[in-house]
Design a protein around this motif. Sequence first.
Motif, PDB file in Angstrom:
ATOM      1  N   GLU A 106       0.734  -1.276   0.145  1.00 58.41           N
ATOM      2  CA  GLU A 106       0.032   0.022  -0.022  1.00 58.41           C
ATOM      3  C   GLU A 106       0.965   1.182  -0.144  1.00 58.41           C
ATOM      4  N   GLY A 107       2.063   1.102   0.197  1.00 54.69           N
ATOM      5  CA  GLY A 107       2.977   2.244   0.119  1.00 54.69           C
ATOM      6  C   GLY A 107       3.242   2.729   1.388  1.00 54.69           C
ATOM      7  N   ALA A 108       2.868   2.347   2.448  1.00 58.29           N
ATOM      8  CA  ALA A 108       3.408   2.631   3.787  1.00 58.29           C
ATOM      9  C   ALA A 108       4.940   2.610   3.875  1.00 58.29           C
ATOM     10  N   SER A 109       5.317   3.552   4.872  1.00 62.58           N
ATOM     11  CA  SER A 109       6.866   3.642   4.593  1.00 62.58           C
ATOM     12  C   SER A 109       7.373   3.931   6.094  1.00 62.58           C
TER      13      SER A 109
END
Length: 125
Positions: A106-109
């Motif tokens: 989901e692109g969490a970083s």
Amino acid sequence: QVDVVESGGGLVQSGGSLRLSCTASGRFDRINVMGWNRQAPGKERELVADITSGGRTTYADSVKGRFTISRDVAKNTVYLQMNSLKPEDTAVYSCNAETLRVINVEGASVTKNYWGKGTLVTVYS
């Protein structure tokens, strides 16, 4: 794990120049900011200069016009060109790298700051 390694410190006469280099390596997707800080004996650590991935720079007032920070984004390397050095520039110079790592689809970083061990710069009059 991320390693940050500095090089280029040394002994220089007042008015001389030195160039510091710092390279970050390890597990990350991007480095947001790389910077140089210094700590003189008996003093607190202070920011010298930093640079974003887009090239925006910040300098301490005490080094403006004398020091130049630059960055090779592809090599994860930052440089500090120090000219017109003064005895009051004597300090341990440490590099930091603010890294970003994507942790899911989901692109969490996650952003984390890493520090090198430092390199000593000694300026004599």
